[in-house]
Design a protein around this motif. Structure first.
Motif, PDB file in Angstrom:
ATOM      1  N   LEU A 208      43.882  40.656  27.423  1.00 29.75           N
ATOM      2  CA  LEU A 208      43.840  41.627  28.415  1.00 29.75           C
ATOM      3  C   LEU A 208      44.569  41.469  29.766  1.00 29.75           C
ATOM      4  CD1 LEU A 208      40.189  43.203  27.689  1.00 29.75           C
ATOM      5  CD2 LEU A 208      42.534  44.308  26.925  1.00 29.75           C
ATOM      6  N   LEU A 209      44.410  40.441  30.278  1.00 32.45           N
ATOM      7  CA  LEU A 209      45.200  40.168  31.713  1.00 32.45           C
ATOM      8  C   LEU A 209      46.423  40.555  31.947  1.00 32.45           C
ATOM      9  CD1 LEU A 209      43.322  36.669  32.404  1.00 32.45           C
ATOM     10  CD2 LEU A 209      42.570  38.847  33.325  1.00 32.45           C
ATOM     11  N   PRO A 210      47.102  40.233  30.986  1.00 30.42           N
ATOM     12  CA  PRO A 210      48.745  40.735  31.204  1.00 30.42           C
ATOM     13  C   PRO A 210      48.814  42.098  30.980  1.00 30.42           C
ATOM     14  CG  PRO A 210      48.620  38.672  29.857  1.00 30.42           C
ATOM     15  CD  PRO A 210      47.292  39.237  29.878  1.00 30.42           C
ATOM     16  N   LEU A 211      48.048  42.823  30.054  1.00 30.61           N
ATOM     17  CA  LEU A 211      47.808  44.212  30.066  1.00 30.61           C
ATOM     18  C   LEU A 211      47.512  45.003  31.237  1.00 30.61           C
ATOM     19  CD1 LEU A 211      48.284  46.706  28.127  1.00 30.61           C
ATOM     20  CD2 LEU A 211      46.360  46.399  27.055  1.00 30.61           C
ATOM     21  N   LEU A 212      46.390  44.329  31.791  1.00 33.26           N
ATOM     22  CA  LEU A 212      45.754  45.093  32.863  1.00 33.26           C
ATOM     23  C   LEU A 212      46.892  44.944  34.166  1.00 33.26           C
ATOM     24  CD1 LEU A 212      42.100  43.861  32.506  1.00 33.26           C
ATOM     25  CD2 LEU A 212      42.750  46.008  32.109  1.00 33.26           C
ATOM     26  N   HIS A 213      47.299  43.702  34.332  1.00 32.35           N
ATOM     27  CA  HIS A 213      48.124  43.703  35.573  1.00 32.35           C
ATOM     28  C   HIS A 213      49.325  44.459  35.454  1.00 32.35           C
ATOM     29  CE1 HIS A 213      49.536  41.947  39.184  1.00 32.35           C
ATOM     30  NE2 HIS A 213      50.796  41.156  38.405  1.00 32.35           N
ATOM     31  N   PHE A 214      50.269  44.151  34.290  1.00 29.78           N
ATOM     32  CA  PHE A 214      51.402  44.622  34.213  1.00 29.78           C
ATOM     33  C   PHE A 214      51.608  46.049  33.766  1.00 29.78           C
ATOM     34  CE2 PHE A 214      52.229  39.830  34.111  1.00 29.78           C
ATOM     35  CZ  PHE A 214      52.948  39.837  34.898  1.00 29.78           C
ATOM     36  N   GLY A 215      50.751  46.436  32.890  1.00 28.55           N
ATOM     37  CA  GLY A 215      50.673  47.637  32.399  1.00 28.55           C
ATOM     38  C   GLY A 215      49.856  48.700  32.994  1.00 28.55           C
ATOM     39  N   LEU A 216      48.846  48.403  33.714  1.00 31.56           N
ATOM     40  CA  LEU A 216      47.821  49.279  34.346  1.00 31.56           C
ATOM     41  C   LEU A 216      47.850  48.759  35.993  1.00 31.56           C
ATOM     42  CD1 LEU A 216      44.956  49.438  32.108  1.00 31.56           C
ATOM     43  CD2 LEU A 216      46.932  50.987  32.134  1.00 31.56           C
ATOM     44  N   GLY A 217      48.769  47.987  36.373  1.00 30.57           N
ATOM     45  CA  GLY A 217      48.662  47.632  37.849  1.00 30.57           C
ATOM     46  C   GLY A 217      47.644  47.217  38.469  1.00 30.57           C
ATOM     47  N   VAL A 218      46.435  46.648  37.791  1.00 32.26           N
ATOM     48  CA  VAL A 218      45.259  46.122  38.503  1.00 32.26           C
ATOM     49  C   VAL A 218      45.734  44.870  39.134  1.00 32.26           C
ATOM     50  CG1 VAL A 218      43.008  45.251  37.863  1.00 32.26           C
ATOM     51  CG2 VAL A 218      43.652  47.045  36.447  1.00 32.26           C
ATOM     52  N   PRO A 219      45.334  44.873  40.526  1.00 37.18           N
ATOM     53  CA  PRO A 219      45.788  43.639  41.359  1.00 37.18           C
ATOM     54  C   PRO A 219      45.319  42.285  40.635  1.00 37.18           C
ATOM     55  CG  PRO A 219      44.825  45.279  42.733  1.00 37.18           C
ATOM     56  CD  PRO A 219      44.561  45.738  41.253  1.00 37.18           C
ATOM     57  N   VAL A 220      45.797  41.041  41.054  1.00 34.38           N
ATOM     58  CA  VAL A 220      45.522  40.024  40.631  1.00 34.38           C
ATOM     59  C   VAL A 220      44.167  39.533  41.214  1.00 34.38           C
ATOM     60  CG1 VAL A 220      46.116  37.398  40.781  1.00 34.38           C
ATOM     61  CG2 VAL A 220      47.896  39.111  40.224  1.00 34.38           C
ATOM     62  N   ASP A 221      43.806  39.751  42.537  1.00 36.20           N
ATOM     63  CA  ASP A 221      42.596  39.415  42.953  1.00 36.20           C
ATOM     64  C   ASP A 221      41.260  40.114  42.404  1.00 36.20           C
ATOM     65  OD1 ASP A 221      43.669  37.878  44.610  1.00 36.20           O
ATOM     66  OD2 ASP A 221      43.765  39.274  46.433  1.00 36.20           O
ATOM     67  N   THR A 222      41.731  41.250  41.851  1.00 36.10           N
ATOM     68  CA  THR A 222      40.696  41.838  41.147  1.00 36.10           C
ATOM     69  C   THR A 222      40.415  41.398  39.849  1.00 36.10           C
ATOM     70  OG1 THR A 222      41.073  44.235  42.247  1.00 36.10           O
ATOM     71  CG2 THR A 222      39.951  44.384  40.244  1.00 36.10           C
ATOM     72  N   LEU A 223      41.449  40.997  39.253  1.00 37.28           N
ATOM     73  CA  LEU A 223      41.344  40.379  37.884  1.00 37.28           C
ATOM     74  C   LEU A 223      40.797  39.072  37.954  1.00 37.28           C
ATOM     75  CD1 LEU A 223      44.834  41.143  36.355  1.00 37.28           C
ATOM     76  CD2 LEU A 223      42.515  42.296  35.602  1.00 37.28           C
ATOM     77  N   ARG A 224      40.828  38.375  39.083  1.00 39.01           N
ATOM     78  CA  ARG A 224      40.277  37.092  39.268  1.00 39.01           C
ATOM     79  C   ARG A 224      38.647  37.159  39.236  1.00 39.01           C
ATOM     80  NH1 ARG A 224      42.754  32.118  39.770  1.00 39.01           N
ATOM     81  NH2 ARG A 224      44.660  33.037  40.515  1.00 39.01           N
ATOM     82  N   THR A 225      38.504  37.988  40.029  1.00 44.02           N
ATOM     83  CA  THR A 225      36.996  38.262  40.287  1.00 44.02           C
ATOM     84  C   THR A 225      36.510  38.888  39.148  1.00 44.02           C
ATOM     85  OG1 THR A 225      37.538  38.996  42.778  1.00 44.02           O
ATOM     86  CG2 THR A 225      35.529  39.766  41.670  1.00 44.02           C
ATOM     87  N   ALA A 226      36.965  39.833  38.221  1.00 39.29           N
ATOM     88  CA  ALA A 226      36.338  40.244  36.918  1.00 39.29           C
ATOM     89  C   ALA A 226      36.182  38.921  36.165  1.00 39.29           C
ATOM     90  CB  ALA A 226      37.367  41.379  36.570  1.00 39.29           C
ATOM     91  N   SER A 227      37.225  38.239  36.057  1.00 41.28           N
ATOM     92  CA  SER A 227      37.210  36.999  35.022  1.00 41.28           C
ATOM     93  C   SER A 227      36.195  35.988  35.404  1.00 41.28           C
ATOM     94  CB  SER A 227      38.635  36.015  35.180  1.00 41.28           C
ATOM     95  OG  SER A 227      39.535  37.014  34.807  1.00 41.28           O
ATOM     96  N   THR A 228      35.977  35.767  36.947  1.00 41.89           N
ATOM     97  CA  THR A 228      35.020  34.939  37.153  1.00 41.89           C
ATOM     98  C   THR A 228      33.427  35.486  36.979  1.00 41.89           C
ATOM     99  OG1 THR A 228      36.298  34.345  39.109  1.00 41.89           O
ATOM    100  CG2 THR A 228      33.935  33.821  39.341  1.00 41.89           C
ATOM    101  N   LEU A 229      33.282  36.781  36.973  1.00 40.23           N
ATOM    102  CA  LEU A 229      32.045  37.414  36.551  1.00 40.23           C
ATOM    103  C   LEU A 229      31.792  37.259  34.910  1.00 40.23           C
ATOM    104  CD1 LEU A 229      32.319  40.868  38.605  1.00 40.23           C
ATOM    105  CD2 LEU A 229      30.646  38.725  38.989  1.00 40.23           C
ATOM    106  N   VAL A 230      33.049  37.202  34.197  1.00 42.04           N
ATOM    107  CA  VAL A 230      32.762  37.192  32.858  1.00 42.04           C
ATOM    108  C   VAL A 230      32.415  35.747  32.587  1.00 42.04           C
ATOM    109  CG1 VAL A 230      34.124  37.061  30.683  1.00 42.04           C
ATOM    110  CG2 VAL A 230      34.476  38.835  32.273  1.00 42.04           C
TER     111      VAL A 230
END
Length: 335
Positions: A55-77
């Motif tokens: 999902l990470l590439p889709l969220l970042h490149f497809g939906l424009g979710v910032p990398v910092d947000t994705l790293r925070t979300a990944s840490t929570l998971v």
């Protein structure tokens, strides 16, 4: 609130009890039994991390979710999954716990309590400045094995009501002494800004609470069993239990499914922003039905990860492993 809601002591107690019953009923070798238990723990973890890696590439490149947000979300998971690793280790020690229980009974858990007490004395005592910071890690295994060993002894029939009362009262007294006289933090979970934490790694206060909770659980077991003979109460317990790993692995994803989109709207009370007021807590409680609904929707599909992957070939399993490893590296900030 954390004294009541932090239930890892009872979780490990019940885990030890269930493991020893399963161990006695095993039909094959100890190695085969252990492999089956570890596979049940590993499949859901591998599933959630592999899905998030995809999902990470889709969220970042497809939906424009910032990398910092994705790293925070990944840490929570990833955060809740540390527990699975510890639980896998203590499960692997089940044969040795059974031997200790048969020899020492309820007292088999006492050396584990003593070990944690010695480490705490070194890291919090008068010579704490001379002790390396990593010393606390020595508490990780005995700290969580304590309640598991109690559960194994209970499953072996070596914990009587007098032992349960001793655990309840002794644990409560030790808890009060450590809290009031030795300056242990009151919260059973990590709190930002606190110099010390009780849970990572577990302190003696965690074991005192686990002892009190375990004693209470053993004493209440028959009454709870009587209540659960009612189908209306028994059915939901069984349903949740069958999906326990799915709930553990995906509950943060359900929360993020609501929080990440809401972040674009600013600070949504109870969802995005600092939990620094009573109003935030009340708003978070109002969001709970939404989280539950999202978890049910996700769990409908994620539940399959708990079942044996009989139709999955070695190539797909290897790919899932690589994706999971990549996600762990990203979430932990290693790459």
């Amino acid at each position: 609130m954390s004294w009541v809601l932090q239930m890892l002591g009872i979780f490990f107690l019940v885990g030890g009890y269930a493991s020893v019953l399963s161990y006695r009923r095993r039909k094959g070798s100890t190695r085969a039994w252990l492999g089956g238990r570890l596979a049940r723990l590993g499949r859901p973890v591998l599933g959630v991390t592999a899905v998030w890696a995809a999902l990470l590439p889709l969220l970042h490149f497809g939906l424009g979710v910032p990398v910092d947000t994705l790293r925070t979300a990944s840490t929570l998971v990833v955060q809740p999954l540390w527990f699975v690793g510890v639980y896998a280790v203590v499960t692997a020690l089940t044969p040795y716990c059974v031997r200790a229980a048969r020899r020492l009974g309820a007292w088999a858990a006492a050396p584990l309590l003593g070990s944690v007490a010695v480490v705490d004395l070194l890291r919090y005592g008068p010579y704490a400045d001379a002790v390396p910071s990593w010393l606390g890690l020595l508490n990780v295994l005995p700290g969580w094995l304590f309640a598991y060993q109690l559960g194994v002894s209970w499953g072996e029939g070596r914990v009587a009501r007098r032992h349960a009362w001793a655990l309840l009262l002794g644990g409560a007294v030790l808890f009060a002494v450590l809290l009031l006289l030795f300056g242990y933090p009151a919260s059973m979970v990590g709190v930002p800004g606190e110099a010390r934490t009780n849970s990572h790694p577990p302190s003696l206060l965690v074991l005192a609470l686990a002892a009190a909770q375990s004693g209470a659980a053993i004493l209440l077991r028959d009454r709870l069993g009587a209540l659960l003979r009612r189908p209306a109460l028994w059915a939901p317990v069984v349903v949740v239990n069958l999906s326990a790993m799915t709930v553990l692995c995906w509950h943060q994803t359900a929360m993020l499914a609501a929080a990440v989109p809401a972040a674009y709207a600013g600070e949504v009370p109870g969802l995005v922003g600092a939990p620094d007021s009573t109003g935030w807590i009340l708003a978070r409680l109002a969001w709970m039905p939404v989280f539950a609904g999202l978890l049910l929707l996700i769990g409908r599909y994620a539940r399959g990860f708990e079942s044996p992957w009989a139709g999955t070939g070695p190539g797909r399993r290897a790919l899932a492993g690589l994706l999971a490893a990549g996600f762990a590296v990203f979430a932990l900030g290693l790459g």
